[in-house]
Design an enzyme around this catalytic site. Structure first.
Site, PDB file in Angstrom:
ATOM      1  CE  LYS A 130      86.379 -15.033  41.008  1.00  0.00           C
ATOM      2  NZ  LYS A 130      86.677 -14.927  39.572  1.00  0.00           N
ATOM      3  NE  ARG A 160      89.249 -16.891  32.830  1.00  0.00           N
ATOM      4  CZ  ARG A 160      89.134 -16.222  33.972  1.00  0.00           C
ATOM      5  NH1 ARG A 160      90.073 -16.339  34.891  1.00  0.00           N
ATOM      6  NH2 ARG A 160      88.109 -15.425  34.198  1.00  0.00           N
ATOM      7  CE1 TYR A 182     111.058 -28.216  61.057  1.00  0.00           C
ATOM      8  CE2 TYR A 182     109.356 -26.599  60.608  1.00  0.00           C
ATOM      9  CZ  TYR A 182     109.757 -27.799  61.177  1.00  0.00           C
ATOM     10  OH  TYR A 182     108.848 -28.564  61.856  1.00  0.00           O
ATOM     11  CG  MET A 203     101.391 -26.569  59.394  1.00  0.00           C
ATOM     12  SD  MET A 203     100.960 -28.266  59.771  1.00  0.00           S
ATOM     13  CE  MET A 203     101.874 -29.158  58.544  1.00  0.00           C
TER      14      MET A 203
HETATM   15  C1  LIG Z   1      86.773 -13.487  39.322  1.00  0.00           C
HETATM   16  C2  LIG Z   1      86.095 -12.831  38.188  1.00  0.00           C
HETATM   17  C3  LIG Z   1      85.696 -11.481  38.275  1.00  0.00           C
HETATM   18  C4  LIG Z   1      86.112 -10.574  39.401  1.00  0.00           C
HETATM   19  O1  LIG Z   1      87.433 -10.160  39.163  1.00  0.00           O
HETATM   20  P1  LIG Z   1      88.207  -9.132  40.104  1.00  0.00           P
HETATM   21  O2  LIG Z   1      89.501  -8.929  39.425  1.00  0.00           O
HETATM   22  O3  LIG Z   1      88.334  -9.808  41.418  1.00  0.00           O
HETATM   23  O4  LIG Z   1      87.371  -7.907  40.178  1.00  0.00           O
HETATM   24  C5  LIG Z   1      84.931 -10.973  37.240  1.00  0.00           C
HETATM   25  N1  LIG Z   1      84.613 -11.729  36.161  1.00  0.00           N
HETATM   26  C6  LIG Z   1      85.014 -13.008  36.029  1.00  0.00           C
HETATM   27  C7  LIG Z   1      84.650 -13.761  34.811  1.00  0.00           C
HETATM   28  C8  LIG Z   1      85.793 -13.593  37.021  1.00  0.00           C
HETATM   29  O5  LIG Z   1      86.204 -14.861  36.887  1.00  0.00           O
END
Ligand SMILES: *Cc1c(COP(=O)(O)O)cnc(C)c1O
Length: 379
Positions: A40, A139, A261, A309
């Site tokens: 992802k 979640r 800054y 930036m």
């Molecule tokens: C992002 C995610 C993972 C991977 O998690 P890591 O901690 O990066 O290994 C696995 N399962 C779900 C549901 C996730 O959202």
């Protein structure tokens, strides 16, 4: 992309050999479970177009993304028999596109289940999916009661053949936390309502827990990309990214001079400063202001003042004058300063650093050496 190296302000190097080494280490760790890959957010910012083919060649046969749009971008890289799952499931109305593209949704809620079943009815065809159950993180996923109701529904089983039942661990990064074991038990209970369906529970940190957590398909992300899923880790995963920025300007400042800054930094004596061509627009966190460091030929050079930036000032007084020149590259993530060190200095986690990596870098991709694929174990 495609620009000559010598005009790049900062260079991000992605080592696909290290990625493969991390994949193999995790695969050995969870065997006989299969190791999938979570790709992802464009493979955590590294570039799914590079990462996916290399993992395929290493034997990976299951891939996870978060959004359907990500899946559509990756689907053409995968053979038809290689499942691609969407962790966030389906937004209402996306079902047909998902099915047409051969993407497998993770069904996280009663309404996602209903939408997918409805399409199966409309098309008169069985539509495979993964079912997520909530084992305690609150979640995503069905509650125990919702799961039980579905398990009793024979029509559902015919409409939606389950490729896996999954859940997610909330505390796996802390191996001493008893909550993981509680989640594992709840998950096993719920998953046992679907006999014969593969189980998936472990993220990267879960892969490092004992075999009871590995199920049939493990789902690591961060460890593949060189982040430490548990801290501290005795043997860190191999570094996949290296980040270097170019010195734009060198100067000496007298005692009392301010820099950056807000002039939030002041010279405690005569200091030598270098301005680097990297800033928060590149994903180099502003939270590193007056906290983080760079390394110049192995010598630590603290960040002086606020990260801008497009630029960051470092104090190079400890670096011999002959050892640094305008145009040189200095190390921001590399052998002297790991990804997790930068994350800690910025008050965040490696995930946020990687997924925030900017698009202005010159990206160098080091290819993985040709190797036979890892032993395949069918689920
Ligand atoms: C992002 C995610 C993972 C991977 O998690 P890591 O901690 O990066 O290994 C696995 N399962 C779900 C549901 C996730 O959202």
């Amino acid at each position: 992309m495609g620009l000559p190296d010598n005009i790049a302000g900062a260079i991000l190097t992605i080592d696909l050999g290290a990625l493969v080494a991390n994949y193999r280490r995790l695969q050995r760790r969870v065997a006989p479970a299969q190791l999938s890959a979570v790709v992802k957010a464009d493979a955590y910012g590294l570039g799914a177009a590079h990462v996916v083919p290399v993992l395929l060649a290493a034997g990976c046969r299951h891939f996870f993304v978060a959004h359907l749009a990500e899946a559509l971008a990756i689907r053409p890289l995968l053979p038809a028999d290689c499942p691609l799952y969407v962790l966030n499931g389906l937004v209402p109305g996306a079902e047909a596109l998902c099915a047409d593209q051969g993407v497998v949704p993770v069904l996280n809620s009663v309404s996602q289940v209903a939408g997918w079943r409805q399409l199966a009815v409309t098309r008169g065809a069985a539509l495979p999916a993964v079912l997520q159950v909530d084992s305690g993180m609150a979640r995503l996923g069905l509650s125990a009661a919702e799961t039980a109701a579905l398990a009793d529904d024979d029509t559902f089983r015919r409409q939606v053949p389950l490729r896996a039942v999954m859940s997610h661990l909330a505390c796996a990064d802390d191996p001493a936390n008893p909550e993981s074991e509680r989640q594992r038990r709840r998950f096993q209970q719920l998953a046992s309502l679907f006999p014969g369906v593969p189980r998936s529970l472990a993220n990267s940190a879960g892969c490092l827990l004992d075999h009871g957590f590995h199920g049939d398909i493990a789902r690591p992300g961060i460890a593949l990309y060189g982040g430490d899923p548990t801290n501290p880790l005795e043997t860190p995963f191999e570094a996949v990214v290296r980040l270097e920025a170019r010195v734009l300007q060198l100067r000496s400042v007298p005692a009392g001079a301010g820099a950056g800054y807000g002039l939030s930094w002041h010279a405690r004596g005569t200091r030598r400063l270098a301005t680097l061509s990297i800033g928060y627009a590149d994903g180099w966190p502003r939270h590193l202001s007056n906290r983080g460091s760079a390394f110049v030929r192995g010598i630590r050079a603290p960040i002086a003042g606020r990260v801008s930036m497009d630029s960051t000032i470092i104090d190079v007084t400890d670096v011999p004058e002959a050892a640094i020149a305008e145009g040189d590259l200095v190390e921001l993530i590399g052998p002297n300063q790991r990804l997790d060190d930068v994350a800690r200095d910025a008050g965040t986690i490696s995930y946020e650093i990687l997924t925030g990596l900017g698009h202005r870098y010159q990206r160098r991709v080091l290819s993985a050496p040709e190797q036979p694929p890892t032993l395949e174990i069918s689920a």
